[in-house]
Design a protein around this motif. Structure first.
Motif, short mmCIF file in Angstrom:
data_model
loop_
_atom_site.label_atom_id
_atom_site.label_comp_id
_atom_site.label_asym_id
_atom_site.label_seq_id
_atom_site.Cartn_x
_atom_site.Cartn_y
_atom_site.Cartn_z
N SER A 193 0.83 -1.20 0.00
CA SER A 193 0.00 0.00 0.00
C SER A 193 0.88 1.26 0.00
N ARG A 194 2.16 1.07 0.30
CA ARG A 194 3.11 2.19 0.27
C ARG A 194 4.50 1.63 0.06
N CYS A 195 5.31 2.35 -0.72
CA CYS A 195 6.67 1.90 -1.01
C CYS A 195 7.65 2.99 -0.59
N ILE A 196 8.65 2.60 0.20
CA ILE A 196 9.69 3.52 0.66
C ILE A 196 10.98 3.19 -0.08
N ALA A 197 11.51 4.18 -0.81
CA ALA A 197 12.76 3.98 -1.56
C ALA A 197 13.91 4.61 -0.79
N LEU A 198 14.97 3.83 -0.61
CA LEU A 198 16.14 4.28 0.12
C LEU A 198 17.28 4.62 -0.83
N SER A 199 18.16 5.51 -0.38
CA SER A 199 19.36 5.85 -1.12
C SER A 199 20.42 4.78 -0.88
N GLY A 200 21.56 4.95 -1.55
CA GLY A 200 22.71 4.11 -1.25
C GLY A 200 23.21 4.39 0.16
N ARG A 201 24.08 3.50 0.66
CA ARG A 201 24.57 3.60 2.02
C ARG A 201 25.32 4.91 2.26
N PRO A 202 25.11 5.57 3.41
CA PRO A 202 24.15 5.21 4.47
C PRO A 202 22.72 5.55 4.05
N SER A 203 21.78 4.71 4.46
CA SER A 203 20.40 4.80 4.00
C SER A 203 19.74 6.10 4.41
N ARG A 204 19.10 6.73 3.43
CA ARG A 204 18.19 7.84 3.67
C ARG A 204 16.97 7.61 2.79
N ILE A 205 15.83 8.12 3.19
CA ILE A 205 14.63 7.99 2.37
C ILE A 205 14.69 9.00 1.24
N VAL A 206 14.57 8.51 0.01
CA VAL A 206 14.55 9.41 -1.15
C VAL A 206 13.14 9.60 -1.68
N ALA A 207 12.21 8.69 -1.34
CA ALA A 207 10.83 8.84 -1.78
C ALA A 207 9.93 7.90 -0.98
N GLU A 208 8.69 8.34 -0.78
CA GLU A 208 7.62 7.48 -0.25
C GLU A 208 6.47 7.57 -1.23
N VAL A 209 6.13 6.43 -1.82
CA VAL A 209 5.15 6.40 -2.90
C VAL A 209 3.92 5.62 -2.46
N PRO A 210 2.77 6.28 -2.33
CA PRO A 210 1.53 5.53 -2.04
C PRO A 210 1.11 4.72 -3.25
N ILE A 211 0.60 3.51 -2.99
CA ILE A 211 0.19 2.61 -4.08
C ILE A 211 -1.27 2.25 -3.88
#
Length: 258
Positions: A205-223
Motif C-alpha cells: 500500500s506504500r513503497c519507501i525507496a532508500l538511497s545508497g549507504r548510508p540509507s536515507r529515504i529518497v521517496a515514499e510512494v503511495p500505491i
C-alpha cells in the motif's frame, strides 16, 4: 495516537577493524496499523539493517525504534520476522515447527494451541502436510511453513526479509499471491524488504525507496492499485501489465537510480 512502528532519527554503523561503516543515518519512518509497506533500494543500501532494527536484533547507535510508542530494546513476539531462507527446525515436523513459538510463549491450553496451529497451516494451505519434515518439502512449501510459524505467534507486525528471493520465478509469483491473500485475510501490519520493485508495487500500500549507504529515504510512494477480483497468477500478470502498475514501477525505479 502512536504509530504501529516508528523509527525516529535512527543511525547505525557496523564496526570494522579500521573504523565503522555507516549503514543507516538519521532515518525516520512510520508504519501505520494494517499497512503493507515495502522498502526498496540499491543493493547494499541497508534495507535488511533497517528490518533488523525494527525486529530488535540490532539496536541503534542514535535515535530509537518504537513499537506502539514503546522503545524496542530486543526481539519480541509482537514483531515476527520471516527470513530469506526458511530456517526451519529439521528435527520437527511441519506442525511442530509452527507450534514451537506458541508453546514457548505459553498462555494457551494444548487444545487452544493445536487449534491455532491448524488455523495457520490451513491459511497457508499446508495442513495436509503437517506430519512432513522440512526436507520433504519444496522450497516454496518450506517458506509457507516459515510464514505460518511467524503468524502463529500472532505478531502485531510481520517483518519479511526478501522471503521469496531464493525461489524460482514461477514459485515466487505464486508466493506473492499467497502473501497478498494472507495479508487481506489477517489484516496484519507488514513490512517487506525486497530487491524487486515489481514485487513491492504488487504487494504494497506504500513503497519507501532508500538511497545508497548510508540509507536515507529518497521517496515514499503511495500505491492504490485495483486488486479486486479472484486471486491467481493470471490476475497477477494482468495487474503487472497494467499502465498504472508500470508507471508506478518506473517512477520508483527512477527514484532509486537518481
Amino acid at each position: 495516537m502512536h504509530s504501529e512502528l516508528a523509527l525516529e532519527h535512527v543511525s547505525f554503523a557496523y564496526p570494522t577493524a579500521t573504523g565503522a561503516i555507516a549503514a543507516v543515518e538519521r532515518l525516520s519512518m512510520r508504519i501505520e496499523r494494517g499497512e503493507f509497506v515495502s522498502i526498496v533500494g540499491p543493493s547494499g543500501c541497508g534495507k535488511t539493517t533497517v528490518l533488523r532494527l525494527m525486529a530488535g536484533f540490532l539496536l541503534p547507535d542514535e535515535g530509537e525504534v518504537l513499537d506502539e510508542g514503546e522503545r524496542v530494546v530486543g526481539p519480541d513476539w509482537r514483531r515476527g520476522l520471516v527470513f530469506q531462507k526458511p530456517e526451519l527446525y529439521p528435527w520437527l515436523t511441519v506442525e511442530g515447527n509452527v507450534a514451537f513459538g506458541p508453546r514457548m510463549r505459553g498462555g494457551l491450553s494444548p487444545k487452544e494451541r493445536s487449534d491455532q496451529v491448524r488455523h495457520y497451516l490451513e491459511l497457508v494451505k499446508l495442513w495436509d502436510f503437517r506430519a512432513k519434515r522440512p526436507y520433504e518439502l519444496s522450497g516454496g512449501m518450506q517458506q509457507r511453513v516459515a510464514l505460518a510459524r511467524a503468524l502463529a505467534n500472532e505478531p502485531h507486525i510481520l517483518l519479511l526479509d526478501e522471503p521469496f528471493a531464493a525461489l524460482d520465478a514461477l514459485t515466487r509469483e505464486h508466493m506473492q499471491d499467497e502473501l497478498r491473500r494472507i495479508h487481506e485475510r489477517t489484516q496484519c501490519t507488514a513490512v517487506l524488504v525486497t530487491h524487486s520493485v515489481e514485487e513491492a508495487v504488487y504487494l504494497s500500500s506504500r513503497c519507501i525507496a532508500l538511497s545508497g549507504r548510508p540509507s536515507r529515504i529518497v521517496a515514499e510512494v503511495p500505491i492504490d492499485l485495483d486488486r479486486s477480483g479472484p486471486h491467481g497468477n493470471r490476475q497477477g500478470r494482468e495487474i503487472k501489465a497494467g499502465r498504472e502498475f508500470v508507471a508506478l514501477r518506473e517512477r520508483i525505479m527512477d527514484y532509486i537510480w537518481e
